[in-house]
Design an enzyme around this catalytic site. Structure first.
Site, PDB file in Angstrom:
ATOM      1  CB  THR A  45      41.855  48.526  37.235  1.00  0.00           C
ATOM      2  OG1 THR A  45      40.944  49.347  37.958  1.00  0.00           O
ATOM      3  CG2 THR A  45      42.628  49.377  36.245  1.00  0.00           C
ATOM      4  CG  HIS A  48      38.273  46.955  32.884  1.00  0.00           C
ATOM      5  ND1 HIS A  48      37.135  46.790  32.125  1.00  0.00           N
ATOM      6  CD2 HIS A  48      37.848  47.250  34.134  1.00  0.00           C
ATOM      7  CE1 HIS A  48      36.071  46.989  32.892  1.00  0.00           C
ATOM      8  NE2 HIS A  48      36.479  47.264  34.112  1.00  0.00           N
TER       9      HIS A  48
HETATM   10 ZN    ZN Z   1      42.379  48.376  42.536  1.00  0.00          ZN
END
Ligand code: ZN
Length: 347
Positions: A45, A48
């Site tokens: 994440t 990203h």
């Molecule tokens: Zn994580």
């Protein structure tokens, strides 16, 4: 003494990168605690958000302190907080929930649709201090060190996925040998599965999988056929349980093909956009599919800490440690696709 400012790794501008800034130390409310962060894990994440892809640009407000995988120590408590103490080592659930949804009121907090994530929707853990609701705090026992505490969030994804179905004596196929897939393999082993097979097309990841969990069978599906592995291992009809960790349509197809009649699949990998699915095969094979999100609050946390205390060892999935001033190297290691978990030290 409470400092006024702290180091924090922030998305400051709508472009590629993260920036180390001085940010105010958060003020806590009556139900919250302030945690001094010792170690953090870098997640996909966070990559990203670093890359500022379409998902990140649509989801993350700026400025945002990123990060949600952490371990630290409680240094301040709101006046209504009970059952915790100053100096308590802890990790914590990074999903902040509401309490008025149907599922929350049923006690299924991980299914609350109002969930907000630290480091994504709310200020995160890549900082010297983190504010967290006391409800989200998970105390760490003495025998769980900070660097494992810093990866309990992804280990929790692995545990939640792996324990979706009974694994005792079962043959388990895991598609995707990223850190969470590898940790799921360790959990499947610990939970008593018979054969545990993990697939990928990245040889570095498969090598890491073997290093972390020596008793599993790794398969490079670009070179080897799963059907051959099924016969080699003496399985009569295929795998009983599949854990899909890659988000790859091809991997999911291979999984459906390699499962027994009535097999079960837990899906954690996120396919990019919509992907075609051959539903008729899933129907005719009478396959059960479960989507998995986050960690059960707090059953997953309870089980994973119990398993860590009972011999589950995922420590070798951490391949890189950096001091936080070298965070860019940590992100580069993650982006190379050749690392396991990367841990940053904030002390
Ligand atoms: Zn994580």
């Amino acid at each position: 003494m409470r400092p006024n400012t702290m180091k924090a790794l922030e998305k400051s501008k709508p472009e590629e990168g993260l920036w180390m800034v001085q940010a105010p130390v958060p003020e806590i409310g009556p139900e919250e605690v302030l945690i001094r962060v010792n170690k953090t894990g870098i997640c996909g994440t966070d990559i990203h958000i670093w890359n500022w892809d379409d998902w990140a640009a649509a989801t993350v407000p700026i400025p945002m302190i990123t990060g949600h995988e952490f371990a630290g120590e409680i240094v301040e408590m709101g006046r209504n907080v009970t059952g915790l103490e100053i100096g308590q080592r802890c990790s914590g659930e990074g999903h902040l929930i509401t309490t008025d949804s149907r599922q929350s009121r049923a006690g299924k907090f991980h299914l609350d649709p109002g969930t907000r994530g630290i480091g994504v929707n709310e200020q995160g853990a890549f900082a010297q201090y983190l504010k967290l609701p006391a409800f989200n705090v998970v105390p760490l026992p003495e025998d769980v060190p900070d660097e494992i505490g810093a990866i309990l969030d992804p280990l929790g994804n692995a545990v939640h996925t792996a324990l979706s179905f009974d694994l005792l004596g079962e043959d388990v196929l895991i598609t995707g040998a990223g850190p969470i897939g590898i940790m799921a393999a360790a959990v499947a082993r610990h939970a008593g599965a018979r054969n545990v097979v993990i697939t990928d097309i990245n040889p570095d990841r498969l090598q890491l999988a073997e290093h972390v969990v020596p008793t599993i069978r790794t398969v490079d599906v670009s070179k080897e056929d799963l059907q051959d592995v099924i016969s080699e291992l003496g399985m009569k009809e295929g795998f009983d349980v599949g854990l899909e960790m890659s988000g790859s349509q091809i991997a999911l197809d291979q999984m459906v093909e390699a499962l027994v009649m009535g097999g079960k699949i837990a899906l954690l990998g996120i396919p990019p956009g919509k992907s075609p699915v051959d539903w008729s095969r899933i129907v005719f094979k009478a396959i059960t599919i479960k989507g998995v999100y986050g960690r059960e609050m707090f059953e997953t946390w309870y089980k994973m800490i119990a398993m860590l205390q009972n011999g589950l060892d995922v420590s070798r999935v951490i391949t890189h440690h950096f001091g936080v001033d070298d965070f860019a190297e940590g992100f580069a290691a993650m982006k190379s696709g050749r690392s396991g978990k990367v841990v940053l030290d904030w002390t």
